[in-house]
Write an enzyme that holds these catalytic residues in place. Sequence first.
Site, PDB file in Angstrom:
ATOM      1  N   ASP A  74      31.837  48.797  38.567  1.00 25.83           N
ATOM      2  CA  ASP A  74      32.309  49.538  39.958  1.00 25.83           C
ATOM      3  C   ASP A  74      33.294  48.851  40.634  1.00 25.83           C
ATOM      4  OD1 ASP A  74      31.613  51.369  42.175  1.00 25.83           O
ATOM      5  OD2 ASP A  74      30.592  49.733  43.135  1.00 25.83           O
ATOM      6  N   ASP A  79      26.844  47.884  42.504  1.00 27.96           N
ATOM      7  CA  ASP A  79      26.195  47.409  43.624  1.00 27.96           C
ATOM      8  C   ASP A  79      25.454  48.468  44.585  1.00 27.96           C
ATOM      9  OD1 ASP A  79      28.743  48.640  44.842  1.00 27.96           O
ATOM     10  OD2 ASP A  79      27.895  47.679  46.622  1.00 27.96           O
TER      11      ASP A  79
END
Length: 276
Positions: free
Chosen positions: A13, A214
Amino acid sequence: MPSLEDPLLVFTDVDGTLLDSHTGEWQAAAGWLARLREKQIPVILCSSKTAAEMIAIQNMLQLQGLPFIAENGAVIQLDEHWQDHDDYPRIITGAPHAEIARVLMQLRKSNDWKFTTFAELDEHVLAELTGLPPAQASLAKLQEASETLIWRDSDERMASFDEALSQLGLRFVQGARFWHVLDERGGKDQAVNWLTRQYRHYRGKHSQTVGLGDGPNDAPLLENVDYAIVVRGLNRQGIQLHHDTAERVYHTELEGAAGWREGLDHVFGVSSEEQT
């Protein structure tokens, strides 16, 4: 645990993971990015961002030419060496942005759900909302196969909105700050698995996979890699994984790029001092 000598793929990410959510800083990850580049281990960005944004980030991080996954998996950029692929250079999965935007406007008109889409905002307003410079905010509007929205209604009405989208074959995905609507045929999980298969085809051997994320929308990514790193983030809900075992999943103490570095230190058993 994997070795840097193994055939590897690293899926990551961007916001809140490789880049700091507030400052965009990534320098804490620079040592590992250089080491992975030296070992010719692809670092594949995987984000809700648009392809235009991802290309700019690739250039900043010296990841040019590698694949990336944009718009939560609705857009897949191919490796620059796969020019013989029928879909080179980019795959658009499912319905295009214009069709999704049209459906959202119809739903809002008929049900009075309260939300604002990125497409409805000019880059200056969007820059204020996102904290991005206007030039970067304009790149965030270049969506090809999804729409991002700011939800302004209740949680109860959100549930009915989600159900309406599902009945139309669309996904409603929670990001770190905003919500995203894309075709159910897209997704970070499908994109990760598809790219892993492509690398097996072109390399002629299986690659072990490492994933970092996250936020809740990273769960499909982290569920579909061999080793998952959950970078400490801002989202109160965190990430709920079905296979959250100590052998497969590591949760960092640090946030952003520092957490990214911490996670790779753990997975590869090499400290940041040793690998720089």
